[in-house]
Design a protein around this motif. Structure first.
Motif, PDB file in Angstrom:
ATOM      1  N   VAL A 137       0.703  -1.966  -0.089  1.00 36.36           N
ATOM      2  CA  VAL A 137      -0.357   0.125   0.095  1.00 36.36           C
ATOM      3  C   VAL A 137       0.737   1.178   0.275  1.00 36.36           C
ATOM      4  O   VAL A 137       0.691   1.841  -0.906  1.00 36.36           O
ATOM      5  CB  VAL A 137      -0.727  -0.055   1.215  1.00 36.36           C
ATOM      6  N   GLN A 138       1.994   1.487   0.691  1.00 33.46           N
ATOM      7  CA  GLN A 138       2.759   2.586   1.008  1.00 33.46           C
ATOM      8  C   GLN A 138       3.553   2.412  -0.416  1.00 33.46           C
ATOM      9  O   GLN A 138       4.031   3.837  -0.976  1.00 33.46           O
ATOM     10  CB  GLN A 138       3.500   2.466   1.610  1.00 33.46           C
ATOM     11  N   LYS A 139       3.846   1.228  -1.042  1.00 35.86           N
ATOM     12  CA  LYS A 139       4.391   1.393  -2.589  1.00 35.86           C
ATOM     13  C   LYS A 139       3.188   1.375  -3.914  1.00 35.86           C
ATOM     14  O   LYS A 139       3.560   2.371  -4.330  1.00 35.86           O
ATOM     15  CB  LYS A 139       5.282   0.245  -2.503  1.00 35.86           C
ATOM     16  N   GLY A 140       1.734   2.213  -3.342  1.00 34.11           N
ATOM     17  CA  GLY A 140       1.238   2.276  -4.446  1.00 34.11           C
ATOM     18  C   GLY A 140       0.746   0.877  -5.183  1.00 34.11           C
ATOM     19  O   GLY A 140       0.364   1.563  -6.716  1.00 34.11           O
ATOM     20  N   GLN A 141       1.277   0.150  -4.784  1.00 32.15           N
ATOM     21  CA  GLN A 141       1.196  -1.118  -5.693  1.00 32.15           C
ATOM     22  C   GLN A 141      -0.193  -2.380  -4.703  1.00 32.15           C
ATOM     23  O   GLN A 141      -0.476  -3.652  -5.636  1.00 32.15           O
ATOM     24  CB  GLN A 141       2.524  -2.372  -5.443  1.00 32.15           C
ATOM     25  N   PHE A 142      -1.245  -1.640  -4.264  1.00 33.81           N
ATOM     26  CA  PHE A 142      -1.787  -3.162  -4.005  1.00 33.81           C
ATOM     27  C   PHE A 142      -2.854  -2.616  -4.975  1.00 33.81           C
ATOM     28  O   PHE A 142      -3.614  -1.603  -4.917  1.00 33.81           O
ATOM     29  CB  PHE A 142      -1.859  -2.724  -2.580  1.00 33.81           C
ATOM     30  N   VAL A 143      -3.545  -3.734  -5.003  1.00 24.60           N
ATOM     31  CA  VAL A 143      -4.488  -3.649  -6.004  1.00 24.60           C
ATOM     32  C   VAL A 143      -5.819  -4.800  -5.387  1.00 24.60           C
ATOM     33  O   VAL A 143      -5.430  -5.780  -4.925  1.00 24.60           O
ATOM     34  CB  VAL A 143      -4.579  -4.060  -7.210  1.00 24.60           C
ATOM     35  N   TRP A 144      -7.063  -4.231  -4.967  1.00 25.81           N
ATOM     36  CA  TRP A 144      -8.008  -5.409  -4.235  1.00 25.81           C
ATOM     37  C   TRP A 144      -7.907  -6.097  -5.419  1.00 25.81           C
ATOM     38  O   TRP A 144      -8.262  -5.661  -6.960  1.00 25.81           O
ATOM     39  CB  TRP A 144      -8.803  -4.744  -4.136  1.00 25.81           C
ATOM     40  N   ILE A 145      -8.474  -7.589  -5.676  1.00 25.82           N
ATOM     41  CA  ILE A 145      -9.307  -8.331  -6.322  1.00 25.82           C
ATOM     42  C   ILE A 145     -10.859  -8.473  -6.325  1.00 25.82           C
ATOM     43  O   ILE A 145     -11.275  -8.622  -5.087  1.00 25.82           O
ATOM     44  CB  ILE A 145      -8.676  -9.472  -6.602  1.00 25.82           C
ATOM     45  N   ASP A 146     -11.949  -8.400  -6.931  1.00 28.99           N
ATOM     46  CA  ASP A 146     -12.531  -8.242  -7.123  1.00 28.99           C
ATOM     47  C   ASP A 146     -13.541  -7.362  -5.744  1.00 28.99           C
ATOM     48  O   ASP A 146     -14.263  -7.600  -5.076  1.00 28.99           O
ATOM     49  CB  ASP A 146     -13.938  -9.227  -7.003  1.00 28.99           C
ATOM     50  N   GLY A 147     -12.851  -6.510  -5.341  1.00 25.83           N
ATOM     51  CA  GLY A 147     -13.148  -5.210  -4.331  1.00 25.83           C
ATOM     52  C   GLY A 147     -13.468  -6.115  -2.656  1.00 25.83           C
ATOM     53  O   GLY A 147     -12.731  -5.283  -1.563  1.00 25.83           O
ATOM     54  N   GLY A 148     -12.318  -7.540  -3.500  1.00 24.56           N
ATOM     55  CA  GLY A 148     -11.957  -7.991  -1.466  1.00 24.56           C
ATOM     56  C   GLY A 148     -13.579  -8.066  -1.116  1.00 24.56           C
ATOM     57  O   GLY A 148     -13.113  -8.563   0.132  1.00 24.56           O
ATOM     58  N   HIS A 149     -13.912  -7.918  -1.493  1.00 21.23           N
ATOM     59  CA  HIS A 149     -15.951  -8.645  -1.154  1.00 21.23           C
ATOM     60  C   HIS A 149     -16.360 -10.087  -1.149  1.00 21.23           C
ATOM     61  O   HIS A 149     -16.804 -10.553  -2.080  1.00 21.23           O
ATOM     62  CB  HIS A 149     -16.660  -7.179  -2.073  1.00 21.23           C
TER      63      HIS A 149
ATOM     64  N   PRO B 203     -11.336  -6.927 -11.458  1.00 24.16           N
ATOM     65  CA  PRO B 203     -12.179  -8.355 -11.633  1.00 24.16           C
ATOM     66  C   PRO B 203     -10.806  -9.104 -11.669  1.00 24.16           C
ATOM     67  O   PRO B 203      -9.961  -9.442 -12.089  1.00 24.16           O
ATOM     68  CB  PRO B 203     -12.550  -8.223 -12.745  1.00 24.16           C
ATOM     69  N   ARG B 204     -11.301 -10.385 -11.009  1.00 25.87           N
ATOM     70  CA  ARG B 204     -10.503 -11.754 -11.398  1.00 25.87           C
ATOM     71  C   ARG B 204      -9.353 -11.855 -12.940  1.00 25.87           C
ATOM     72  O   ARG B 204      -8.777 -12.183 -11.520  1.00 25.87           O
ATOM     73  CB  ARG B 204     -11.271 -12.998 -10.462  1.00 25.87           C
ATOM     74  N   PRO B 205     -10.534 -12.498 -13.293  1.00 29.27           N
ATOM     75  CA  PRO B 205      -9.939 -12.972 -15.080  1.00 29.27           C
ATOM     76  C   PRO B 205      -8.871 -11.990 -14.830  1.00 29.27           C
ATOM     77  O   PRO B 205      -7.911 -12.089 -15.250  1.00 29.27           O
ATOM     78  CB  PRO B 205     -10.864 -12.522 -15.556  1.00 29.27           C
ATOM     79  N   ILE B 206      -9.111 -10.925 -14.577  1.00 28.53           N
ATOM     80  CA  ILE B 206      -8.102  -9.580 -15.306  1.00 28.53           C
ATOM     81  C   ILE B 206      -6.881  -9.578 -14.550  1.00 28.53           C
ATOM     82  O   ILE B 206      -5.377  -9.572 -14.356  1.00 28.53           O
ATOM     83  CB  ILE B 206      -8.523  -8.184 -15.042  1.00 28.53           C
ATOM     84  N   ALA B 207      -6.929  -9.706 -13.203  1.00 23.06           N
ATOM     85  CA  ALA B 207      -5.959  -9.864 -12.082  1.00 23.06           C
ATOM     86  C   ALA B 207      -5.012 -11.597 -13.080  1.00 23.06           C
ATOM     87  O   ALA B 207      -3.672 -11.006 -12.720  1.00 23.06           O
ATOM     88  CB  ALA B 207      -6.231  -9.807 -10.487  1.00 23.06           C
ATOM     89  N   ARG B 208      -5.713 -12.443 -13.193  1.00 20.71           N
ATOM     90  CA  ARG B 208      -4.917 -13.737 -13.292  1.00 20.71           C
ATOM     91  C   ARG B 208      -4.282 -13.172 -15.223  1.00 20.71           C
ATOM     92  O   ARG B 208      -3.055 -13.228 -14.934  1.00 20.71           O
ATOM     93  CB  ARG B 208      -5.990 -14.482 -13.560  1.00 20.71           C
TER      94      ARG B 208
ATOM     95  N   ASP C  21      -4.392 -17.045  -5.768  1.00 20.58           N
ATOM     96  CA  ASP C  21      -5.026 -18.361  -5.337  1.00 20.58           C
ATOM     97  C   ASP C  21      -5.114 -18.188  -3.493  1.00 20.58           C
ATOM     98  O   ASP C  21      -6.175 -18.447  -2.805  1.00 20.58           O
ATOM     99  CB  ASP C  21      -3.617 -19.480  -5.242  1.00 20.58           C
ATOM    100  N   LEU C  22      -4.144 -17.329  -2.938  1.00 24.77           N
ATOM    101  CA  LEU C  22      -4.086 -17.486  -2.092  1.00 24.77           C
ATOM    102  C   LEU C  22      -5.098 -16.109  -1.061  1.00 24.77           C
ATOM    103  O   LEU C  22      -5.550 -16.658   0.369  1.00 24.77           O
ATOM    104  CB  LEU C  22      -3.000 -17.489  -1.226  1.00 24.77           C
ATOM    105  N   ILE C  23      -5.335 -15.636  -1.182  1.00 19.03           N
ATOM    106  CA  ILE C  23      -5.973 -14.304  -0.984  1.00 19.03           C
ATOM    107  C   ILE C  23      -6.747 -13.410  -1.499  1.00 19.03           C
ATOM    108  O   ILE C  23      -7.314 -12.577  -1.491  1.00 19.03           O
ATOM    109  CB  ILE C  23      -4.784 -13.242  -0.181  1.00 19.03           C
ATOM    110  N   GLY C  24      -7.387 -14.192  -2.856  1.00 23.38           N
ATOM    111  CA  GLY C  24      -8.028 -13.319  -3.804  1.00 23.38           C
ATOM    112  C   GLY C  24      -9.085 -13.972  -4.230  1.00 23.38           C
ATOM    113  O   GLY C  24      -9.948 -13.529  -5.264  1.00 23.38           O
ATOM    114  N   GLY C  25      -9.445 -14.970  -3.668  1.00 27.06           N
ATOM    115  CA  GLY C  25     -11.159 -15.149  -3.450  1.00 27.06           C
ATOM    116  C   GLY C  25     -11.404 -16.717  -2.324  1.00 27.06           C
ATOM    117  O   GLY C  25     -11.146 -16.152  -1.583  1.00 27.06           O
ATOM    118  N   GLU C  26     -12.628 -16.031  -2.639  1.00 26.38           N
ATOM    119  CA  GLU C  26     -13.470 -16.876  -1.342  1.00 26.38           C
ATOM    120  C   GLU C  26     -13.252 -18.149  -1.397  1.00 26.38           C
ATOM    121  O   GLU C  26     -12.900 -18.974  -2.204  1.00 26.38           O
ATOM    122  CB  GLU C  26     -15.049 -17.213  -2.727  1.00 26.38           C
ATOM    123  N   PHE C  27     -12.936 -18.125   0.413  1.00 17.68           N
ATOM    124  CA  PHE C  27     -12.364 -19.973   0.934  1.00 17.68           C
ATOM    125  C   PHE C  27     -12.847 -19.821   1.891  1.00 17.68           C
ATOM    126  O   PHE C  27     -12.385 -19.741   2.797  1.00 17.68           O
ATOM    127  CB  PHE C  27     -10.853 -19.702   0.468  1.00 17.68           C
TER     128      PHE C  27
END
Length: 321
Positions: A184-196, A255-260, A287-293
């Motif tokens: 976040v501090q480097k401006g590199q963090f992006v939510w995937i599907d908003g983190g919702h 969106p998850r497909p674009i993130a992939r 895989d680890l933190i970018g979707g429902e699990f």
């Protein structure tokens, strides 16, 4: 009292788990590679045993007199070579198993990862019967799954084996929060599907409780998912951790497909150009933190007697305290 030998003790999980094991009257010996790690684990209150983890006999010498082994050492990263992951996650587990049997240890508890079930075709919440795919969560999930098989295929009737599968491990000082804060501090963090989306987690104190349950039970054996017992929206968890660090929540989301697609291009560019560091986004990270699990840890609660030490809301309150 039990004499417990533990690997992977000098990091985040170790500094929380060791004091809890000691508070229950257990004698804990930490297998460490060098003097710096020895000083660190001794500051947690346990005994250190300098050990060459590349040599079975060296490990065996440190395990003399131990009733149980808690094998936590592993490579957890979002990038890196398969060979390195295999050496740290599979070969070391093989070595620990061999040394434990030679030393006459009666109980072997391996800390695996719920990530081995990522991508399962079975519906959420997944349990221990879930079908596993060939390569879950990149090199990390794949080699953790192979390490599990090594433990479960051991045929020694005198060695009780328990494999715990925790999901995202967290607390105020969790490395995952530090890593995201840095992004976040480097401006590199992006939510995937908003983190919702909802994810399974386990507070590090609850992981300690699961380890204690695995050590205390005399009958439970095999694979067990363990968790906080309730799910949480990923965005809520991360926003709380960022707020505690005085950081504003980023707005950018993909969106998850674009993130992939972005992750695939980033990984290719880093490999082709031999760039230093790691890509800001990788497929393993998604895989680890970018979707429902979500997972079901009923078996651990029923067979091992596992129960929470801390609820999610209490843990979140601690983040900002």
């Amino acid at each position: 009292m039990r004499r417990i030998a533990i690997t992977g003790s000098s990091g985040f999980v170790g500094r929380h788990v060791i004091p809890i094991l000691l508070s229950k009257g257990h004698a804990v010996t930490a297998l460490v590679r060098g003097p710096e790690s020895a000083r660190k684990v001794e500051s947690f209150g346990c005994e250190a045993c300098l050990c060459d983890l590349g040599q079975t006999n060296s490990i065996m010498n440190c395990l003399q007199g131990a009733d149980a082994v808690v094998h936590m050492a592993a490579r957890l990263d979002i990038s890196g070579s398969y060979q390195d992951f295999y050496a740290d996650n599979v070969v070391l587990t093989q070595r620990m198993l061999e040394a434990s049997q030679k030393a006459g240890v009666k109980n072997f508890v391996m800390i695996s990862a719920a990530a081995v079930a990522i991508g399962s075709p079975d519906p959420f919440p997944v349990n221990e019967k879930a079908r596993l795919i060939a390569r879950p969560a990149g090199n990390y999930g794949t080699t953790k799954a192979f390490a599990e098989r090594e433990v479960l295929s051991c045929t020694n009737p005198h060695l009780r084996r328990v494999v715990l599968r925790p999901p995202l491990v967290w607390a105020e000082d969790a490395p995952v929060f530090n890593s995201i804060a840095e992004s976040v501090q480097k401006g590199q963090f992006v939510w995937i599907d908003g983190g919702h989306y909802c994810v399974a987690t386990i507070h590090v104190e609850n992981l300690a409780s699961a380890i204690l349950a695995a050590l205390s039970s005399s009958t439970g054996e095999g694979v067990f998912f363990v968790s906080d017992g309730e799910d949480i929206q990923f965005r809520r968890l991360i926003e709380t951790a960022l707020c505690a660090r005085g950081l504003t929540t980023p707005r950018l989301s993909l969106p998850r497909p674009i993130a992939r697609t972005s992750a695939t291009f980033a990984e290719a560019a880093w490999a082709l150009l031999r760039l230093s560091g790691r890509p800001p986004i990788t497929n393993t990270l998604i895989d680890l933190i970018g979707g429902e699990f979500r997972i079901d840890d009923t078996r651990a609660r029923q067979e091992l007697g596992y129960c929470n030490r801390i609820a999610i809301d209490d843990g979140l309150a601690r983040l900002g305290s």
